[in-house]
Enzyme design. Structure first.
Site, PDB file in Angstrom:
ATOM      1  N   TYR A 137     -17.341  -0.185  -1.014  1.00 14.97           N
ATOM      2  CA  TYR A 137     -17.709   0.672  -2.162  1.00 14.97           C
ATOM      3  C   TYR A 137     -16.454   1.180  -2.864  1.00 14.97           C
ATOM      4  O   TYR A 137     -16.362   1.145  -4.091  1.00 14.97           O
ATOM      5  CB  TYR A 137     -18.584   1.828  -1.667  1.00 14.97           C
ATOM      6  CG  TYR A 137     -18.937   2.845  -2.745  1.00 14.97           C
ATOM      7  CD1 TYR A 137     -19.905   2.557  -3.709  1.00 14.97           C
ATOM      8  CD2 TYR A 137     -18.309   4.097  -2.792  1.00 14.97           C
ATOM      9  CE1 TYR A 137     -20.222   3.477  -4.700  1.00 14.97           C
ATOM     10  CE2 TYR A 137     -18.625   5.018  -3.769  1.00 14.97           C
ATOM     11  CZ  TYR A 137     -19.584   4.713  -4.721  1.00 14.97           C
ATOM     12  OH  TYR A 137     -19.897   5.632  -5.700  1.00 14.97           O
ATOM     13  N   GLY A 194     -28.711   3.096 -15.058  1.00 10.01           N
ATOM     14  CA  GLY A 194     -28.926   4.063 -13.969  1.00 10.01           C
ATOM     15  C   GLY A 194     -29.561   5.332 -14.490  1.00 10.01           C
ATOM     16  O   GLY A 194     -29.403   6.418 -13.906  1.00 10.01           O
ATOM     17  N   ALA A 222     -14.979  -1.641  -4.807  1.00  9.63           N
ATOM     18  CA  ALA A 222     -15.757  -1.969  -6.010  1.00  9.63           C
ATOM     19  C   ALA A 222     -15.486  -0.942  -7.115  1.00  9.63           C
ATOM     20  O   ALA A 222     -15.322  -1.304  -8.290  1.00  9.63           O
ATOM     21  CB  ALA A 222     -17.250  -2.013  -5.668  1.00  9.63           C
ATOM     22  N   LYS A 223     -15.415   0.336  -6.737  1.00  9.73           N
ATOM     23  CA  LYS A 223     -15.172   1.367  -7.754  1.00  9.73           C
ATOM     24  C   LYS A 223     -13.740   1.270  -8.284  1.00  9.73           C
ATOM     25  O   LYS A 223     -13.481   1.607  -9.444  1.00  9.73           O
ATOM     26  CB  LYS A 223     -15.455   2.752  -7.173  1.00  9.73           C
ATOM     27  CG  LYS A 223     -16.946   3.028  -6.922  1.00  9.73           C
ATOM     28  CD  LYS A 223     -17.776   2.877  -8.183  1.00  9.73           C
ATOM     29  CE  LYS A 223     -19.173   3.484  -8.063  1.00  9.73           C
ATOM     30  NZ  LYS A 223     -20.012   3.225  -9.255  1.00  9.73           N
TER      31      LYS A 223
HETATM   32  N1  LIG Z   1     -23.490  11.262  -6.335  1.00 11.99           N
HETATM   33  C1  LIG Z   1     -22.197  11.179  -6.085  1.00 11.99           C
HETATM   34  O1  LIG Z   1     -21.640  11.975  -5.273  1.00 11.99           O
HETATM   35  C2  LIG Z   1     -21.350  10.136  -6.769  1.00 11.99           C
HETATM   36  C3  LIG Z   1     -19.959  10.234  -6.619  1.00 11.99           C
HETATM   37  C4  LIG Z   1     -19.136   9.315  -7.260  1.00 11.99           C
HETATM   38  C5  LIG Z   1     -19.701   8.303  -8.015  1.00 11.99           C
HETATM   39  N2  LIG Z   1     -21.056   8.208  -8.134  1.00 11.99           N
HETATM   40  C6  LIG Z   1     -21.583   7.111  -8.960  1.00 11.99           C
HETATM   41  O2  LIG Z   1     -22.389   7.664  -9.970  1.00 11.99           O
HETATM   42  C7  LIG Z   1     -23.345   6.696 -10.401  1.00 11.99           C
HETATM   43  C8  LIG Z   1     -24.726   7.339 -10.433  1.00 11.99           C
HETATM   44  O3  LIG Z   1     -25.067   7.685  -9.091  1.00 11.99           O
HETATM   45  P1  LIG Z   1     -26.017   8.920  -8.738  1.00 11.99           P
HETATM   46  O4  LIG Z   1     -25.270   9.812  -7.836  1.00 11.99           O
HETATM   47  O5  LIG Z   1     -26.651   9.470  -9.955  1.00 11.99           O
HETATM   48  O6  LIG Z   1     -27.094   8.188  -7.792  1.00 11.99           O
HETATM   49  P2  LIG Z   1     -28.566   7.646  -8.111  1.00 11.99           P
HETATM   50  O7  LIG Z   1     -29.468   8.791  -8.413  1.00 11.99           O
HETATM   51  O8  LIG Z   1     -28.890   6.766  -6.941  1.00 11.99           O
HETATM   52  O9  LIG Z   1     -28.386   6.774  -9.425  1.00 11.99           O
HETATM   53  C9  LIG Z   1     -28.039   5.405  -9.421  1.00 11.99           C
HETATM   54  C10 LIG Z   1     -28.910   4.714 -10.441  1.00 11.99           C
HETATM   55  O10 LIG Z   1     -28.483   3.354 -10.599  1.00 11.99           O
HETATM   56  C11 LIG Z   1     -29.630   2.539 -10.729  1.00 11.99           C
HETATM   57  N3  LIG Z   1     -29.271   1.200 -10.265  1.00 11.99           N
HETATM   58  C12 LIG Z   1     -28.762   0.882  -9.051  1.00 11.99           C
HETATM   59  N4  LIG Z   1     -28.597  -0.450  -8.964  1.00 11.99           N
HETATM   60  C13 LIG Z   1     -29.002  -0.979 -10.149  1.00 11.99           C
HETATM   61  C14 LIG Z   1     -29.084  -2.296 -10.659  1.00 11.99           C
HETATM   62  N5  LIG Z   1     -28.735  -3.361  -9.919  1.00 11.99           N
HETATM   63  N6  LIG Z   1     -29.534  -2.484 -11.924  1.00 11.99           N
HETATM   64  C15 LIG Z   1     -29.912  -1.416 -12.670  1.00 11.99           C
HETATM   65  N7  LIG Z   1     -29.867  -0.138 -12.241  1.00 11.99           N
HETATM   66  C16 LIG Z   1     -29.423   0.066 -10.988  1.00 11.99           C
HETATM   67  C17 LIG Z   1     -30.691   3.217  -9.855  1.00 11.99           C
HETATM   68  O11 LIG Z   1     -32.008   2.989 -10.323  1.00 11.99           O
HETATM   69  P3  LIG Z   1     -32.938   1.816  -9.761  1.00 11.99           P
HETATM   70  O12 LIG Z   1     -32.867   1.898  -8.259  1.00 11.99           O
HETATM   71  O13 LIG Z   1     -34.276   2.117 -10.335  1.00 11.99           O
HETATM   72  O14 LIG Z   1     -32.344   0.562 -10.318  1.00 11.99           O
HETATM   73  C18 LIG Z   1     -30.364   4.693 -10.014  1.00 11.99           C
HETATM   74  O15 LIG Z   1     -31.138   5.288 -11.045  1.00 11.99           O
HETATM   75  C19 LIG Z   1     -23.229   5.518  -9.422  1.00 11.99           C
HETATM   76  O16 LIG Z   1     -22.464   4.505 -10.025  1.00 11.99           O
HETATM   77  C20 LIG Z   1     -22.485   6.142  -8.242  1.00 11.99           C
HETATM   78  O17 LIG Z   1     -21.748   5.148  -7.532  1.00 11.99           O
HETATM   79  C21 LIG Z   1     -21.894   9.097  -7.522  1.00 11.99           C
END
Ligand SMILES: NC(=O)c1ccc[n+]([C@@H]2O[C@H](COP(=O)([O-])OP(=O)(O)OC[C@H]3O[C@@H](n4cnc5c(N)ncnc54)[C@H](OP(=O)(O)O)[C@@H]3O)[C@@H](O)[C@H]2O)c1
Length: 242
Positions: A149, A9, A152-153
């Site tokens: 979601y 990611g 899963a988490k």
């Molecule tokens: N933002 C929040 O408020 C928040 C809160 C709690 C937890 N999280 C968790 O934090 C993590 C990062 O999220 P973020 O907020 O930084 O959002 P984000 O910018 O959407 O980052 C998620 C990244 O995961 C990659 N990804 C998704 N599916 C994938 C796959 N099948 N294979 C490889 N790469 C994959 C995406 O890139 P591609 O689309 O290019 O693959 C993207 O770069 C996630 O696990 C999310 O659930 C986020």
């Protein structure tokens, strides 16, 4: 000493901030995500040229195999840190049972399989003793509100604890961070409204969203060899959210 760090990611959001944090510390990165253009752009922002990008869908065993092959081709015999940050929430309102099954499969693929397959693919190469694995869960695992979601988490937490027990005797630590509301990523897409933002912020003690860098700082700390006695833990990075 320079470490080899694999971050999934890494093309956006928290994963990109994690990659930058480790690169600033002098480590060599392997950035993983599905969109090669995002990974290439991310590589350009890193402070040194010793990192590489591997475009792979980690919910698919073939994608995880591609990462394993790329790591071997780069001559990285040992992986010191794996940060499983890839994840997403499915934007759909299921109506039929078939829809429900589709949404649950999608959320488990995006959030559980991406972490499990990545770590499994690299497992034999993890530095023994000393490697650190950090998975990115969510406060949704504890607080609910995200249906499949959240489930899963929460599954990631059970897996982290199991893996910590399995790999602990080999000197490998496995932990998770559980972020709260983090702004400035692609996670919410066009689903963030001012009202939703206010609601999420009001639930935090700090009355603001977190930043990707604030999550990266905790991942960095968990990967510090000096923190080796922390394993099987879930660290909330949520501004004191209730
Ligand atoms: N933002 C929040 O408020 C928040 C809160 C709690 C937890 N999280 C968790 O934090 C993590 C990062 O999220 P973020 O907020 O930084 O959002 P984000 O910018 O959407 O980052 C998620 C990244 O995961 C990659 N990804 C998704 N599916 C994938 C796959 N099948 N294979 C490889 N790469 C994959 C995406 O890139 P591609 O689309 O290019 O693959 C993207 O770069 C996630 O696990 C999310 O659930 C986020």
């Amino acid at each position: 000493m320079e470490r080899t760090v694999v971050v999934s990611g890494a093309g956006s959001g928290i994963g990109l901030a994690v990659a930058r944090r480790f690169a600033q510390g002098g480590d060599a990165l392997v950035l993983v995500g599905r969109r090669p253009e995002r990974l290439d752009a991310a590589l350009k922002t890193l402070p040194h040229g010793r990192s590489v990008a591997v475009a792979a869908d980690l919910s698919d065993p073939a994608g995880a195999e591609r990462v394993r092959a790329a790591v071997a081709a780069q001559g990285h015999d040992r992986i010191d840190v794996v940060v499983a940050c890839a994840g997403a929430v499915t934007r759909a309102t299921p109506v039929t049972l078939a829809d429900v099954a589709d949404v649950w499969r999608a959320d488990f693929r995006a959030n559980v399989l991406t972490a499990v397959l990545l770590v499994q693919a690299l497992r034999e190469r993890l530095t023994r003793p000393g490697a650190r694995v950090v998975a990115v869960s969510s406060i949704a695992a504890f607080r609910g509100g995200g249906d499949s979601y959240s489930a899963a988490k929460a599954a990631l937490v059970g897996w982290v604890r199991s893996l910590a027990l399995e790999l602990g005797p080999e000197g490998i630590g496995v932990n998770a961070v559980a972020p709260g509301y983090v702004a400035g990523t692609e996670f919410f897409g066009d689903r963030m409204t001012p009202a939703r933002h206010e609601r999420l912020v009001a639930r935090t003690a700090l009355r603001r969203p977190g930043t990707p860098e604030e999550v990266a700082a905790v991942v960095w700390a968990l990967a510090d060899p000096a923190a080796a006695y922390v394993t099987g833990a879930v660290v909330r990075v949520d501004g004191g959210a209730i």
